[in-house]
Each structure stands twice: as structure tokens, then as C-alpha cells.
Write a protein that holds these residues in place. Structure first.
Motif, PDB file in Angstrom:
ATOM      1  N   ILE A  43       2.654 -13.879   3.449  1.00 54.30           N
ATOM      2  CA  ILE A  43       2.833 -15.199   4.066  1.00 54.30           C
ATOM      3  C   ILE A  43       3.062 -16.256   2.991  1.00 54.30           C
ATOM      4  CG2 ILE A  43       1.441 -14.581   6.057  1.00 54.30           C
ATOM      5  CD1 ILE A  43      -0.827 -16.268   4.840  1.00 54.30           C
ATOM      6  N   GLY A  44       3.098 -15.817   1.739  1.00 54.50           N
ATOM      7  CA  GLY A  44       3.317 -16.742   0.633  1.00 54.50           C
ATOM      8  C   GLY A  44       3.243 -15.988  -0.682  1.00 54.50           C
ATOM      9  N   ARG A  45       3.251 -16.738  -1.777  1.00 50.80           N
ATOM     10  CA  ARG A  45       3.227 -16.109  -3.101  1.00 50.80           C
ATOM     11  C   ARG A  45       1.793 -15.882  -3.557  1.00 50.80           C
ATOM     12  NH1 ARG A  45       7.315 -18.978  -7.183  1.00 50.80           N
ATOM     13  NH2 ARG A  45       6.809 -17.068  -8.287  1.00 50.80           N
ATOM     14  N   GLY A  46       1.665 -15.046  -4.596  1.00 48.95           N
ATOM     15  CA  GLY A  46       0.364 -14.867  -5.238  1.00 48.95           C
ATOM     16  C   GLY A  46      -0.589 -13.940  -4.529  1.00 48.95           C
ATOM     17  N   ASP A  47      -0.096 -13.130  -3.587  1.00 50.03           N
ATOM     18  CA  ASP A  47      -1.002 -12.254  -2.845  1.00 50.03           C
ATOM     19  C   ASP A  47      -1.124 -10.870  -3.474  1.00 50.03           C
ATOM     20  OD1 ASP A  47       1.441 -11.106  -2.211  1.00 50.03           O
ATOM     21  OD2 ASP A  47       1.474 -11.856  -0.156  1.00 50.03           O
ATOM     22  N   GLY A  48      -0.413 -10.610  -4.580  1.00 52.18           N
ATOM     23  CA  GLY A  48      -0.489  -9.288  -5.200  1.00 52.18           C
ATOM     24  C   GLY A  48      -0.008  -8.182  -4.283  1.00 52.18           C
ATOM     25  N   ARG A  49       1.005  -8.507  -3.480  1.00 52.73           N
ATOM     26  CA  ARG A  49       1.456  -7.576  -2.446  1.00 52.73           C
ATOM     27  C   ARG A  49       1.957  -6.254  -3.012  1.00 52.73           C
ATOM     28  NH1 ARG A  49       6.149  -9.857  -0.252  1.00 52.73           N
ATOM     29  NH2 ARG A  49       4.896 -11.741  -0.507  1.00 52.73           N
ATOM     30  N   GLN A  50       2.367  -6.258  -4.288  1.00 50.89           N
ATOM     31  CA  GLN A  50       2.859  -5.019  -4.883  1.00 50.89           C
ATOM     32  C   GLN A  50       1.792  -3.918  -4.841  1.00 50.89           C
ATOM     33  OE1 GLN A  50       2.801  -7.978  -6.316  1.00 50.89           O
ATOM     34  NE2 GLN A  50       4.932  -8.602  -6.639  1.00 50.89           N
ATOM     35  N   ALA A  51       0.534  -4.326  -4.986  1.00 55.59           N
ATOM     36  CA  ALA A  51      -0.545  -3.344  -4.912  1.00 55.59           C
ATOM     37  C   ALA A  51      -0.629  -2.718  -3.525  1.00 55.59           C
ATOM     38  CB  ALA A  51      -1.887  -4.001  -5.272  1.00 55.59           C
ATOM     39  N   VAL A  52      -0.437  -3.533  -2.501  1.00 56.42           N
ATOM     40  CA  VAL A  52      -0.470  -3.024  -1.129  1.00 56.42           C
ATOM     41  C   VAL A  52       0.728  -2.120  -0.870  1.00 56.42           C
ATOM     42  CG1 VAL A  52      -0.566  -3.672   1.309  1.00 56.42           C
ATOM     43  CG2 VAL A  52      -1.702  -5.098  -0.420  1.00 56.42           C
ATOM     44  N   GLU A  53       1.876  -2.498  -1.399  1.00 59.63           N
ATOM     45  CA  GLU A  53       3.065  -1.661  -1.229  1.00 59.63           C
ATOM     46  C   GLU A  53       2.853  -0.289  -1.867  1.00 59.63           C
ATOM     47  OE1 GLU A  53       6.173  -5.480  -1.204  1.00 59.63           O
ATOM     48  OE2 GLU A  53       5.811  -4.340  -3.046  1.00 59.63           O
ATOM     49  N   LEU A  54       2.249  -0.272  -3.043  1.00 60.09           N
ATOM     50  CA  LEU A  54       1.959   1.013  -3.693  1.00 60.09           C
ATOM     51  C   LEU A  54       0.962   1.812  -2.865  1.00 60.09           C
ATOM     52  CD1 LEU A  54       2.172   2.947  -6.119  1.00 60.09           C
ATOM     53  CD2 LEU A  54       0.379   1.606  -7.236  1.00 60.09           C
ATOM     54  N   GLY A  55      -0.090   1.169  -2.376  1.00 59.15           N
ATOM     55  CA  GLY A  55      -1.070   1.874  -1.557  1.00 59.15           C
ATOM     56  C   GLY A  55      -0.469   2.443  -0.294  1.00 59.15           C
ATOM     57  N   MET A  56       0.428   1.695   0.350  1.00 61.11           N
ATOM     58  CA  MET A  56       1.059   2.196   1.566  1.00 61.11           C
ATOM     59  C   MET A  56       2.001   3.353   1.273  1.00 61.11           C
ATOM     60  SD  MET A  56      -0.168   0.898   4.217  1.00 61.11           S
ATOM     61  CE  MET A  56       1.011   1.782   5.229  1.00 61.11           C
ATOM     62  N   MET A  57       2.690   3.300   0.134  1.00 61.41           N
ATOM     63  CA  MET A  57       3.561   4.417  -0.230  1.00 61.41           C
ATOM     64  C   MET A  57       2.721   5.677  -0.423  1.00 61.41           C
ATOM     65  SD  MET A  57       6.726   5.168  -0.660  1.00 61.41           S
ATOM     66  CE  MET A  57       7.724   6.492  -1.335  1.00 61.41           C
ATOM     67  N   GLU A  58       1.566   5.521  -1.033  1.00 58.74           N
ATOM     68  CA  GLU A  58       0.674   6.664  -1.205  1.00 58.74           C
ATOM     69  C   GLU A  58       0.256   7.230   0.151  1.00 58.74           C
ATOM     70  OE1 GLU A  58      -2.072   9.009  -3.838  1.00 58.74           O
ATOM     71  OE2 GLU A  58      -0.275   7.810  -4.206  1.00 58.74           O
ATOM     72  N   LEU A  59      -0.118   6.350   1.063  1.00 57.86           N
ATOM     73  CA  LEU A  59      -0.559   6.792   2.384  1.00 57.86           C
ATOM     74  C   LEU A  59       0.555   7.527   3.120  1.00 57.86           C
ATOM     75  CD1 LEU A  59      -2.720   4.807   4.881  1.00 57.86           C
ATOM     76  CD2 LEU A  59      -0.568   5.777   5.661  1.00 57.86           C
ATOM     77  N   LEU A  60       1.764   6.972   3.107  1.00 55.94           N
ATOM     78  CA  LEU A  60       2.880   7.608   3.798  1.00 55.94           C
ATOM     79  C   LEU A  60       3.220   8.957   3.174  1.00 55.94           C
ATOM     80  CD1 LEU A  60       5.224   4.513   4.295  1.00 55.94           C
ATOM     81  CD2 LEU A  60       3.783   5.612   6.025  1.00 55.94           C
ATOM     82  N   SER A  61       3.167   9.031   1.848  1.00 58.30           N
ATOM     83  CA  SER A  61       3.525  10.269   1.159  1.00 58.30           C
ATOM     84  C   SER A  61       2.525  11.383   1.434  1.00 58.30           C
ATOM     85  CB  SER A  61       3.611  10.026  -0.352  1.00 58.30           C
ATOM     86  OG  SER A  61       4.623   9.104  -0.656  1.00 58.30           O
ATOM     87  N   ARG A  62       1.307  11.025   1.804  1.00 62.40           N
ATOM     88  CA  ARG A  62       0.321  12.050   2.146  1.00 62.40           C
ATOM     89  C   ARG A  62       0.629  12.719   3.478  1.00 62.40           C
ATOM     90  NH1 ARG A  62      -5.290   8.722   0.888  1.00 62.40           N
ATOM     91  NH2 ARG A  62      -4.996   8.517  -1.363  1.00 62.40           N
ATOM     92  N   GLN A  63       1.396  12.010   4.317  1.00 61.89           N
ATOM     93  CA  GLN A  63       1.592  12.488   5.678  1.00 61.89           C
ATOM     94  C   GLN A  63       2.919  13.211   5.890  1.00 61.89           C
ATOM     95  OE1 GLN A  63      -0.915  12.245   7.930  1.00 61.89           O
ATOM     96  NE2 GLN A  63      -2.074  11.371   6.221  1.00 61.89           N
ATOM     97  N   VAL A  64       3.967  12.753   5.246  1.00 67.89           N
ATOM     98  CA  VAL A  64       5.294  13.329   5.477  1.00 67.89           C
ATOM     99  C   VAL A  64       5.967  13.599   4.137  1.00 67.89           C
ATOM    100  CG1 VAL A  64       5.562  12.198   7.716  1.00 67.89           C
ATOM    101  CG2 VAL A  64       6.394  11.060   5.666  1.00 67.89           C
ATOM    102  N   GLY A  65       6.950  14.470   4.180  1.00 63.56           N
ATOM    103  CA  GLY A  65       7.584  14.911   2.949  1.00 63.56           C
ATOM    104  C   GLY A  65       8.680  14.009   2.429  1.00 63.56           C
ATOM    105  N   ARG A  66       9.351  13.272   3.315  1.00 60.02           N
ATOM    106  CA  ARG A  66      10.486  12.451   2.885  1.00 60.02           C
ATOM    107  C   ARG A  66      10.244  10.999   3.301  1.00 60.02           C
ATOM    108  NH1 ARG A  66      15.226  14.231   1.454  1.00 60.02           N
ATOM    109  NH2 ARG A  66      16.352  12.700   2.700  1.00 60.02           N
TER     110      ARG A  66
END
Length: 704
Positions: free
Chosen positions: A10-33
């Protein structure tokens, strides 16, 4: 249908890159592609996109919609609908062939787009994506943060978005607990606390920010976190007490006394500094720089032309960034995400069903999850080995297990400091020196008693148990650790021999053997024995097959055993084939519940079309998951050929048959190999603990 998740701020300074990395990890645990799509980008490189590509072995970098400038021009000329239509077309073109998509929302940084939140919501709806809004908690108390979370949820929900959860990031520790208790949100709220190590820039990032020249220092040194700044202007006696752990020393380049003093303090470990930044374009002479290199090899020494004040001004407010060059920060992020986000619940809310394929990364993820479910204690004898120290940091940050590193404590901590690794205190990593540990006397008595039949005296045992491999093995025997992993710098014999002497085999097991988990592109196979037994006889081969089936089942691989030979069924004869045929019969008699086929050739074991021609009625042929090789020569060469030629990830060797888990590493093991092996050891220790409890319960019942 491709399921997608849209991470929106909703704005700058939220460190969203960390959340994006965490979500990529979560998705990769569930599906192959899993694919990545960034609708709008700035010109130039995409550090987070490259991080995701490198870490998750993506086939290609994050797909891009268009630049912010192009988007602003298109919206101004043709309207919002035309912009959305163009981005939707590009999203669907990128999503083809993927099981899940991670969408990285806009960054609110000089985008020249009006109503940016509304645009993110519109895109998420048109993509059919679940939305995970991220709110910054930086500098906010719990009441202010919760108000902002509620407003953000209302904003996205009122625009028709499927909000699956809210995430508050960079929340001060004192506000985190109260924020988690928000009772009036219709979706879960996950709170990630602010972590100073994540916000700290690396030395390399500080150097980039001020345009510094690297005079000396290696990649590990440049990767150290800068936890603060110390300005060198005083005389040496006043300067040294001002040094703090992980500080970047900023001093005029002509102060050779401060340069040598700071690096000497680092070499003594009191305290380890991140590096030195020399100002005014000056730097000490060759003799001083040579001394600096000897005092603290790898420690960065940088140079800038400007003065100390101007340099400090440029560095003020500099924060660390997640990039492909900061893998340690990525591990810290994932540790925070695993600790504070209920991944299982969030996965259900996204409605992401796991696929049938098991990729290498999915197997590794599940290992980590299993090991963390029931925390165990693993001892690592090679405490001064670089790869072991790096793996220990990953394991601690991911909270995989408790660890004990063996070695002289000053040497271990100094090497860790040289590598920029923070071992911490009281955070799941202990350091024990076998030579000076009070346990040495106790272990010597135990070893002398166990080996008395070999003429081992207490005096001899006292020398033997100072060896890190023996000391670590005795820690496992005595219940001071649940398992051991070694071999990065020691031979297989040095790792296994103490286990044979001290831990010994399980009751009813005739032989200690090993397996490799071979992670192919879409499945996991178990190979045994490829590391321990040169030429097992039929009885031993049957034992290896039964143990390997149990190991496979323990790690989620349904065991279908193929007893490999150079012929299939009744097509061949000879001593080698008869050994395999006899071993197959023994497995069937001893364990009629197991599916086993043999003798069988490799192609008939794993390829359905070949199996249909050679063994059309077999329940194993073409579908084998546990492949047992007739001898070490065949097994070792085959696993290496598949690993190198097919690009498989080989996890192991994993030893089986011991009373308690001890596992060997290849001396060429990578950091991730060590992490995987420790996780496997922790899972084996969980099983050993259950078996011990069952045995104890049985003995108690028998006694009554």
C-alpha cells in the motif's frame, strides 16, 4: 488452471521483497512449476526477480509486463481499461504451462501512476489472483499498525479482491505480540518482526552506495553485514574500545595505526569488524596493506575519495537489499516466514492443491518441514570447515535443529567472523572443544569399556576421544546429541568407523548400508547401496533392500523395490544374476508385504514401455522407486552418472542400520548438501526416538 497469488503493498518501505521470497518458497513446496510475473517494472535489472530465478532454478527470469513509463503513457493516451487489457494479455502469455504464478505488485517508487492501489486490485481481479496485502509496521505501535491493516483490508476487499490474509512486515518487537491478537479481521493476520540483520546492508552494498574501490577482501568478507559505523579519528587507545561487532570502520586513509589496530582486534576476535572504509582517497603503504592482509585475510578494506563526513552522510539510512548475491539474508527471511506464517493454513486459503510431481526443491522443502516438526540436536564435528559453518548458519536461521559444532571455540568463532557468519549465543548453536571439554573423561571411560576386548586402556581412550569424530559419535551414544553429520573434511572411514565401534547396528540388522535420494525432474528415486559395501552377498543384499524400503517410506517415497542385474526375469544366468535372484527370494520371504522384483535391468525397472515388453504383469517393473544395485562398483558409478548426466540432485549418502543416525558427507559436498543431510539426520533421529519409546513401553509392559 493456473493458481496465482498477487503480493500487493500500500506504499513504500514495507520490505515486500521478503514477503515475495517467502511466498515463492511456499508455492514451490506445493507444485513443481511456479512462474513469476511483474506487471510493471523500472528500467534496468530486477534484483528480486534474479534472486527468485537463481534460488528456485526457474527456467527464465520473472516475466515483465511493461515499464512504468510505458504504462503511464498508455493510460494517459488510451485510458485505464486499455492498460489493464494489455497487462492481462501479457500475464496470460507468461502463465502458460505453469501450475502456479507469483505476481509481484507495483512498488510505489516514482511510478507516475495515479491510484496505484486501485490498479493493483484491478489487475489481481483480472488475473484471477488471490491477494496478499503487505503493510509496513516500521516505527508503528500496535494500535496504529492494526488501524492501517484494517484500512488496507477494507481497501482491497471493497474493490472485489479475494484477500486470503494480511501481512504486517517490519513490525517492532514490542508491537508484534499485540498486533497478532487482532480479533476483528475476517482473514488471518501474520506479523513479521523487524530484524536488524535483515535491515543491515552488506559491505558490498555499502561500497556500491558510496562508489568505493575494493583494495582487499574476498567475496565472503564483502558479504558481511554492516551492523553499525565507527569513525576513526581518536588515537589508538581511545579508538579500540569504541569498536563494535560487525561495525564498518570509517577513517582517513592515512591513519595506518587505526587500520592495523582495527584488523588486529578483528584477528583476535575482540571484536570482529565488518571491514574498513578509508576516506580522502588515501591508503597506507604496501607494507601496511600486506600486514593487514596477514592479520585478517578476506576482511574488506575499501577506499573512497571523499571525506569521512560526506561518506557517512551517504551511508546514513542505507538498508540491506535482497539480491542473488545475499543468500544469507534470504535464509533469514525464510526463517522469519516459517516461524511467523502458518504456511499450511495459508496454502489452504489460496486453494492450492499439491501436484503429483516431486521436484528436487519440493523434496528439500519437505525435508526441512519434517525436521522442524520435532526439533532434534545434531553434532557437526568439522566446526572450522567453511561449508559446515555456512550450513550451520542456514540451519539455525531456518530453525531446522539444534547444533553442536566441535573445535577449539576461539578458532571456530574466528573463522565464522572471517566468513561474516554470526553464530550467536543461546540460539541453537553450541561450540564444544573435545580437547578441553569436561566430557572427555566420561567419554574415555565409556570408550575404554566398549573396546576393552581390543585392549583399549583408559589412557589410550583418553587420546582417542579427543578426535572430533569419536567425540561426536560418543555424544550421540550418550544421548547428548540425537545424530551426527561429518565427512566434509574427513574420509568416509573416519566418519563410519567410530559409529561401528560405539553406536553399532540395530537389533536384527546384519549390515550397515547407505542410500542416495536421487531427485530427478519429476520424482524421487532411492538408490542403495552406493557408498559402503563393496560386494554384498545375497543375505546382505536382501537386508539392504529391506532397510532401503524402510528409509524410502520414512521420507515419503512409496517403496517398490527393483533388485538390479544385467538380465531381467529368467533371461540370464550366472553367479551375479543368481545372487540377485536369491536376494529377491529372501526379501519376499522375510517381508511379503513389500513389492519387489528381481533380477531386473534398470530400464525395465523405471521405463513403463520397456517393462511392458519384458515383464508385462509385474507390479514393480516400470514403476520402481527403490533400486538396489548388486555391488558398490555398479551403484557408485550409476548414481554419479545419473547425477551428472541427468542433472539429478543426489542427497546422501544416508546411512541405515545403525542404532542412532550418523551420516557421511562427500568431501565435495556443497552447503545445501550439508543442510539436506543434517535435515535427514534430524528426521532419522525422530524415528529413532519413537522406536526407543516404543521399546521402553514394551519393556515396561513386559515387566508388569
Amino acid at each position: 488452471m493456473t493458481r496465482s497469488v498477487y503480493v500487493a503493498g500500500i506504499g513504500r518501505g514495507d520490505g515486500r521483497q521478503a514477503v515475495e521470497l517467502g511466498m515463492m518458497e511456499l508455492l514451490s513446496r506445493q507444485v513443481g512449476r511456479v512462474g513469476v510475473f511483474r506487471p510493471l517494472v523500472h528500467p534496468g535489472p530486477d534484483p528480486v526477480g534474479e534472486l527468485l530465478r537463481a534460488r528456485y532454478r526457474l527456467e527464465r527470469a520473472a516475466a515483465r509486463g511493461m515499464t512504468y513509463q510505458e504504462a503511464a503513457a498508455l493510460q494517459a493516451e488510451r485510458g485505464l481499461n486499455e492498460l489493464v487489457t494489455a497487462l492481462v494479455e501479457r500475464y496470460h502469455a507468461a502463465a502458460g504451462g505453469y501450475e502456479a504464478m507469483l505476481v509481484l505488485g507495483t512498488d510505489y517508487a516514482d511510478t507516475q501512476l495515479p491510484a496505484e492501489l486501485t490498479l493493483n486490485a484491478r489487475l489481481a481481479n483480472e488475473f484471477g489472483a488471490a491477494v496478499l496485502p503487505v503493510v509496513s509496521g516500521l516505527g508503528q505501535d500496535a494500535a496504529a499498525l492494526l488501524a492501517e491493516v484494517r484500512n488496507a483490508h477494507h481497501a482491497f476487499a471493497s474493490l472485489g479482491c479475494q484477500v486470503v490474509a494480511m501481512l504486517a512486515n517490519r513490525v517492532p518487537a514490542e508491537a508484534a505480540g499485540a498486533a497478532r491478537g487482532a480479533p476483528d479481521l475476517p482473514v488471518p493476520l501474520y506479523v513479521l518482526p523487524e530484524d536488524p540483520a535483515l535491515a543491515a546492508p552488506t559491505v558490498a552494498q555499502a561500497a556500491e552506495a558510496v562508489g568505493a574501490k575494493v583494495l582487499q577482501g574476498d567475496a565472503a568478507g564483502l558479504g558481511r553485514d554492516v551492523r553499525g559505523y565507527v569513525f576513526g579519528g581518536a588515537m589508538l587507545p581511545s579508538f579500540l574500545p569504541a569498536l563494535t561487532e560487525g561495525c564498518l570502520v570509517i577513517t582517513p586513509g592515512d591513519r595506518a595505526d587505526l587500520v592495523v589496530g582495527a584488523l588486529a582486534a578483528h584477528a583476535a576476535g575482540a571484536p570482529p569488524v565488518a571491514g574498513l572504509l578509508l576516506t580522502l582517497g588515501e591508503h597506507p603503504g604496501e607494507e601496511t596493506m600486506a600486514l593487514a592482509a596477514r592479520l585478517a585475510p578476506g576482511t574488506p578494506v575499501l577506499s573512497v575519495p571523499g571525506g569521512s563526513f560526506a561518506t557517512a552522510t551517504e551511508l546514513s539510512g542505507l538498508e540491506g537489499r535482497l539480491t542473488a548475491e545475499t543468500p544469507r539474508k534470504a535464509e533469514l527471511v525464510l526463517g522469519l516466514f516459517d516461524t511467523h506464517v502458518d504456511a499450511e493454513a495459508l496454502t489452504r486459503r489460496i486453494a492450492l492443491a499439491p501436484g503429483d510431481r516431486v521436484t528436487p526443491m519440493m523434496f528439500e522443502h519437505r525435508l526441512i518441514e519434517r525436521s522442524r516438526a520435532e526439533r532434534r540436536h545434531v553434532v557437526l564435528p568439522e566446526g572450522t570447515e567453511d561449508r559446515v559453518l555456512r550450513a550451520a548458519e542456514v540451519l539455525a536461521r531456518r530453525q531446522v535443529c539444534d547444533l553442536t559444532l566441535l573445535g577449539e571455540e576461539t578458532a571456530v568463532r574466528k573463522r565464522a567472523a572471517d566468513l561474516g557468519i554470526d553464530l550467536g549465543t543461546g540460539e541453537g548453536i553450541a561450540i564444544v572443544d573435545p580437547a578441553s571439554s569436561p566430557l572427555r573423561e566420561r567419554f574415555a571411560e565409556v570408550y575404554a569399556r566398549l573396546r576393552a576386548h581390543r585392549g583399549v586402556t583408559f589412557e589410550l581412550a583418553h587420546d582417542v576421544v579427543a578426535d572430533v569424530s569419536y567425540f561426536g559419535t560418543l555424544m550421540v551414544r550418550e544421548g547428548l546429541a540425537d545424530g551426527m553429520v561429518s565427512g566434509a573434511a574427513h574420509s568416509t572411514a573416519a566418519t563410519i568407523r567410530p559409529a561401528f565401534e560405539v553406536i553399532r547396528t540395530k537389533p536384527g540388522v546384519s549390515i550397515v548400508s547407505s542410500v542416495f535420494f536421487m531427485c530427478l525432474a519429476d520424482r524421487v528415486l532411492v538408490y542403495g547401496d552406493c557408498a559402503v559395501n563393496p560386494d554384498p552377498d545375497a543375505t546382505q543384499l536382501a537386508d539392504i533392500a529391506i532397510q532401503s524400503a524402510a528409509t524410502a517410506a520414512e521420507f515419503g517415497v512409496e517403496p517398490r523395490i527393483a533388485m538390479l542385474s544385467y538380465s531381467t526375469g529368467e533371461s540370464g544366468a550366472g553367479a551375479d544374476v543368481e545372487k540377485v535372484r536369491e536376494a529377491t527370494g529372501l526379501v519376499r520371504r522375510l517381508r511379503p508385504d513389500l513389492l519387489v522384483e528381481g533380477p531386473i535391468q534398470y530400464d525395465a525397472a523405471v521405463e513403463p514401455s520397456v517393462a511392458a515388453a519384458k515383464l508385462p504383469h509385474s507390479r514393480v517393473a516400470g514403476r520402481a522407486t527403490v533400486l538396489i544395485f548388486p555391488d558398490l562398483n555398479t551403484g557408485n558409478n550409476t548414481y554419479k552418472a545419473v547425477q551428472r548426466s541427468a542433472g539429478a540432485v543426489a542427497v546422501g549418502p544416508v546411512l541405515q542400520g545403525l542404532r542412532k543416525p550418523v551420516n557421511d558427507l562427500s568431501r565435495g559436498a556443497l552447503v545445501q548438501d550439508i543442510v539436506n543431510t543434517v535435515a535427514i539426520t534430524a528426521v532419522q533421529a525422530q524415528r529413532a526416538g519413537r522406536e526407543d519409546r516404543e521399546q521402553e513401553h514394551g519393556e515396561q509392559e513386559a515387566g508388569t
